[in-house]
Motif scaffolding. Structure first.
Motif, PDB file in Angstrom:
ATOM      1  N   ASP A   1     -42.486  -7.793  21.880  1.00  0.00           N
ATOM      2  CA  ASP A   1     -42.534  -8.267  23.267  1.00  0.00           C
ATOM      3  C   ASP A   1     -41.209  -8.921  23.634  1.00  0.00           C
ATOM      4  O   ASP A   1     -40.893 -10.015  23.172  1.00  0.00           O
ATOM      5  N   PHE A   2     -40.422  -8.250  24.484  1.00  0.00           N
ATOM      6  CA  PHE A   2     -39.131  -8.775  24.931  1.00  0.00           C
ATOM      7  C   PHE A   2     -39.172  -9.191  26.405  1.00  0.00           C
ATOM      8  O   PHE A   2     -38.126  -9.318  27.050  1.00  0.00           O
ATOM      9  N   SER A   3     -40.371  -9.428  26.929  1.00  0.00           N
ATOM     10  CA  SER A   3     -40.516  -9.710  28.357  1.00  0.00           C
ATOM     11  C   SER A   3     -39.877 -11.034  28.764  1.00  0.00           C
ATOM     12  O   SER A   3     -39.526 -11.220  29.931  1.00  0.00           O
ATOM     13  N   ALA A   4     -39.710 -11.960  27.821  1.00  0.00           N
ATOM     14  CA  ALA A   4     -39.111 -13.258  28.154  1.00  0.00           C
ATOM     15  C   ALA A   4     -37.604 -13.281  27.930  1.00  0.00           C
ATOM     16  O   ALA A   4     -36.970 -14.323  28.101  1.00  0.00           O
ATOM     17  N   ALA A   5     -37.022 -12.148  27.575  1.00  0.00           N
ATOM     18  CA  ALA A   5     -35.585 -12.094  27.289  1.00  0.00           C
ATOM     19  C   ALA A   5     -34.756 -12.161  28.569  1.00  0.00           C
ATOM     20  O   ALA A   5     -35.187 -11.702  29.629  1.00  0.00           O
ATOM     21  N   SER A   6     -33.566 -12.737  28.452  1.00  0.00           N
ATOM     22  CA  SER A   6     -32.612 -12.700  29.555  1.00  0.00           C
ATOM     23  C   SER A   6     -32.022 -11.298  29.636  1.00  0.00           C
ATOM     24  O   SER A   6     -32.363 -10.415  28.847  1.00  0.00           O
ATOM     25  N   ASP A   7     -31.114 -11.093  30.584  1.00  0.00           N
ATOM     26  CA  ASP A   7     -30.501  -9.768  30.730  1.00  0.00           C
ATOM     27  C   ASP A   7     -29.138  -9.679  30.033  1.00  0.00           C
ATOM     28  O   ASP A   7     -28.378  -8.750  30.273  1.00  0.00           O
ATOM     29  N   GLU A   8     -28.855 -10.636  29.140  1.00  0.00           N
ATOM     30  CA  GLU A   8     -27.549 -10.619  28.481  1.00  0.00           C
ATOM     31  C   GLU A   8     -27.417  -9.441  27.517  1.00  0.00           C
ATOM     32  O   GLU A   8     -26.342  -8.864  27.360  1.00  0.00           O
ATOM     33  N   LEU A   9     -28.518  -9.087  26.872  1.00  0.00           N
ATOM     34  CA  LEU A   9     -28.544  -7.919  26.003  1.00  0.00           C
ATOM     35  C   LEU A   9     -29.524  -6.903  26.572  1.00  0.00           C
ATOM     36  O   LEU A   9     -30.643  -7.253  26.933  1.00  0.00           O
ATOM     37  N   SER A  10     -29.107  -5.662  26.630  1.00  0.00           N
ATOM     38  CA  SER A  10     -29.998  -4.591  27.071  1.00  0.00           C
ATOM     39  C   SER A  10     -30.390  -3.744  25.865  1.00  0.00           C
ATOM     40  O   SER A  10     -29.854  -3.896  24.764  1.00  0.00           O
ATOM     41  N   HIS A  11     -31.335  -2.845  26.080  1.00  0.00           N
ATOM     42  CA  HIS A  11     -31.783  -1.922  25.021  1.00  0.00           C
ATOM     43  C   HIS A  11     -32.154  -2.663  23.738  1.00  0.00           C
ATOM     44  O   HIS A  11     -31.807  -2.226  22.634  1.00  0.00           O
ATOM     45  N   LEU A  12     -32.858  -3.800  23.897  1.00  0.00           N
ATOM     46  CA  LEU A  12     -33.339  -4.512  22.720  1.00  0.00           C
ATOM     47  C   LEU A  12     -34.274  -3.601  21.930  1.00  0.00           C
ATOM     48  O   LEU A  12     -35.178  -2.987  22.490  1.00  0.00           O
ATOM     49  N   GLN A  13     -34.050  -3.541  20.641  1.00  0.00           N
ATOM     50  CA  GLN A  13     -34.855  -2.632  19.822  1.00  0.00           C
ATOM     51  C   GLN A  13     -34.730  -2.973  18.350  1.00  0.00           C
ATOM     52  O   GLN A  13     -33.786  -3.634  17.915  1.00  0.00           O
ATOM     53  N   TRP A  14     -35.712  -2.503  17.599  1.00  0.00           N
ATOM     54  CA  TRP A  14     -35.685  -2.614  16.147  1.00  0.00           C
ATOM     55  C   TRP A  14     -34.988  -1.375  15.586  1.00  0.00           C
ATOM     56  O   TRP A  14     -35.468  -0.264  15.745  1.00  0.00           O
ATOM     57  N   VAL A  15     -33.847  -1.592  14.970  1.00  0.00           N
ATOM     58  CA  VAL A  15     -33.007  -0.506  14.481  1.00  0.00           C
ATOM     59  C   VAL A  15     -33.202  -0.353  12.972  1.00  0.00           C
ATOM     60  O   VAL A  15     -33.085  -1.325  12.216  1.00  0.00           O
ATOM     61  N   SER A  16     -33.487   0.847  12.541  1.00  0.00           N
ATOM     62  CA  SER A  16     -33.635   1.102  11.113  1.00  0.00           C
ATOM     63  C   SER A  16     -32.318   0.814  10.393  1.00  0.00           C
ATOM     64  O   SER A  16     -31.244   1.230  10.846  1.00  0.00           O
ATOM     65  N   LEU A  17     -32.387   0.113   9.279  1.00  0.00           N
ATOM     66  CA  LEU A  17     -31.172  -0.145   8.507  1.00  0.00           C
ATOM     67  C   LEU A  17     -30.499   1.147   8.087  1.00  0.00           C
ATOM     68  O   LEU A  17     -29.273   1.226   8.013  1.00  0.00           O
ATOM     69  N   ALA A  18     -31.291   2.166   7.848  1.00  0.00           N
ATOM     70  CA  ALA A  18     -30.743   3.451   7.420  1.00  0.00           C
ATOM     71  C   ALA A  18     -29.955   4.133   8.530  1.00  0.00           C
ATOM     72  O   ALA A  18     -29.064   4.953   8.262  1.00  0.00           O
ATOM     73  N   GLN A  19     -30.253   3.818   9.788  1.00  0.00           N
ATOM     74  CA  GLN A  19     -29.613   4.481  10.919  1.00  0.00           C
ATOM     75  C   GLN A  19     -28.668   3.561  11.696  1.00  0.00           C
ATOM     76  O   GLN A  19     -28.009   4.004  12.635  1.00  0.00           O
ATOM     77  N   ALA A  20     -28.583   2.296  11.308  1.00  0.00           N
ATOM     78  CA  ALA A  20     -27.848   1.313  12.102  1.00  0.00           C
ATOM     79  C   ALA A  20     -26.379   1.669  12.291  1.00  0.00           C
ATOM     80  O   ALA A  20     -25.802   1.428  13.356  1.00  0.00           O
ATOM     81  N   ARG A  21     -25.758   2.267  11.291  1.00  0.00           N
ATOM     82  CA  ARG A  21     -24.327   2.552  11.379  1.00  0.00           C
ATOM     83  C   ARG A  21     -24.001   3.649  12.399  1.00  0.00           C
ATOM     84  O   ARG A  21     -22.828   3.848  12.731  1.00  0.00           O
ATOM     85  N   SER A  22     -25.007   4.344  12.900  1.00  0.00           N
ATOM     86  CA  SER A  22     -24.758   5.346  13.938  1.00  0.00           C
ATOM     87  C   SER A  22     -24.587   4.708  15.310  1.00  0.00           C
ATOM     88  O   SER A  22     -24.170   5.378  16.254  1.00  0.00           O
ATOM     89  N   PHE A  23     -24.886   3.415  15.428  1.00  0.00           N
ATOM     90  CA  PHE A  23     -24.728   2.710  16.695  1.00  0.00           C
ATOM     91  C   PHE A  23     -23.286   2.227  16.842  1.00  0.00           C
ATOM     92  O   PHE A  23     -22.581   1.995  15.864  1.00  0.00           O
ATOM     93  N   ASP A  24     -22.869   2.068  18.104  1.00  0.00           N
ATOM     94  CA  ASP A  24     -21.518   1.579  18.392  1.00  0.00           C
ATOM     95  C   ASP A  24     -21.524   0.060  18.258  1.00  0.00           C
ATOM     96  O   ASP A  24     -22.012  -0.645  19.142  1.00  0.00           O
ATOM     97  N   MET A  25     -20.996  -0.428  17.163  1.00  0.00           N
ATOM     98  CA  MET A  25     -21.037  -1.865  16.907  1.00  0.00           C
ATOM     99  C   MET A  25     -19.678  -2.379  16.466  1.00  0.00           C
ATOM    100  O   MET A  25     -18.830  -1.602  15.999  1.00  0.00           O
ATOM    101  N   PRO A  26     -19.424  -3.683  16.587  1.00  0.00           N
ATOM    102  CA  PRO A  26     -18.149  -4.250  16.137  1.00  0.00           C
ATOM    103  C   PRO A  26     -17.990  -4.107  14.623  1.00  0.00           C
ATOM    104  O   PRO A  26     -18.979  -4.028  13.883  1.00  0.00           O
ATOM    105  N   PHE A  27     -16.737  -4.118  14.197  1.00  0.00           N
ATOM    106  CA  PHE A  27     -16.449  -3.985  12.770  1.00  0.00           C
ATOM    107  C   PHE A  27     -17.142  -5.065  11.958  1.00  0.00           C
ATOM    108  O   PHE A  27     -17.735  -4.785  10.898  1.00  0.00           O
ATOM    109  N   ILE A  28     -17.099  -6.311  12.427  1.00  0.00           N
ATOM    110  CA  ILE A  28     -17.666  -7.401  11.652  1.00  0.00           C
ATOM    111  C   ILE A  28     -19.172  -7.238  11.517  1.00  0.00           C
ATOM    112  O   ILE A  28     -19.765  -7.615  10.499  1.00  0.00           O
ATOM    113  N   THR A  29     -19.815  -6.635  12.524  1.00  0.00           N
ATOM    114  CA  THR A  29     -21.252  -6.388  12.440  1.00  0.00           C
ATOM    115  C   THR A  29     -21.547  -5.383  11.330  1.00  0.00           C
ATOM    116  O   THR A  29     -22.537  -5.508  10.603  1.00  0.00           O
TER     117      THR A  29
END
Length: 231
Positions: free
Chosen positions: A161-189
């Motif tokens: 339930d993300f209904s109480a979230a602000s709009d600072e982050l969009s597309h809130l989701q649970w990302v599989s650790l196995a697939q996380a590196r396919s996302f566009d993320m900062p190097f430090i992440t």
């Protein structure tokens, strides 16, 4: 040699790990295209420590050895404020509550009204300090960021339930650790992800905490071991 005069702000980031022993996922969201810092990147919830964070009471403090390691390479004790900031940013950006049942003493700070309305006070004991990094010089904003790991089971809210979230982050989701590196993320992440992947099966605090210290003169790598100190 030119010195970067950009102020380095203390910051707290929270990695929420779900189903770590069966099908591990982490909670991430995407920063806006117009964001000054890391636009469009997928990141963990988190942000800068606010001036009022030090004055917010915790239902439970952060425990050792994590609290002790936060003192390493730190001229001031930011343990309490960082714990508060981590819980506040997690709630603001995702609507997820890291708390325990309780009532607030006195007037509730404006930033915490919605959190308090859930019937909880902030609960820092589950926060596990796992990583620290200072943003390299030359960036529009610089942070001394501490990364904290918790399990989704530590939340008292519905993890879907993300209904109480602000709009600072969009597309809130649970990302599989196995697939996380396919996302566009900062190097430090990506670096932090490697640490988390190595710790999926271990619920105890790490033996030491990696610290990427990108100061104005050179980039240094250290490990924070911590030792009990009088605070």
């Amino acid at each position: 040699m030119s010195i970067d005069k950009t102020q380095i702000r203390h910051a707290a980031t929270v990695i929420v790990l779900r189903d770590r022993l069966t099908d591990p996922h982490i909670l991430m969201g995407q920063r806006g295209a117009k964001a000054v810092f890391m636009p469009n990147k997928f990141v963990f919830p988190g942000g800068a420590v606010d001036a009022g964070d030090a004055d917010v009471s915790l239902g439970t403090p952060m425990g050792s050895p994590c609290a002790d390691r936060l003192l390493d390479e730190s001229p001031e004790d930011m343990t309490h404020a960082l714990g508060v900031a981590a819980i506040r940013e997690l709630f603001e950006e995702t609507g997820q509550v890291l708390g325990q049942p309780g009532t607030w003493d006195g007037e509730v700070p404006a930033d915490w009204v919605d959190f308090a309305a859930t019937g909880h006070v902030p609960h820092a004991a589950p926060l596990q300090f796992v990583f620290r990094a200072i943003t390299p010089p030359g960036r529009p904003r610089r942070f001394d960021a501490r990364f904290f790991l918790i399990d989704a089971d530590d939340l008292v809210s519905d993890p879907d339930d993300f209904s109480a979230a602000s709009d600072e982050l969009s597309h809130l989701q649970w990302v599989s650790l196995a697939q996380a590196r396919s996302f566009d993320m900062p190097f430090i992440t990506e670096v932090v992800l490697s640490e988390i992947q190595a710790r999926v099966g271990d619920t105890s605090p790490p033996a030491s905490v990696p610290f990427f210290n990108n100061n104005d003169e050179e980039s240094l790598f250290a490990r924070l071991h911590g030792k009990p100190q009088d605070r």
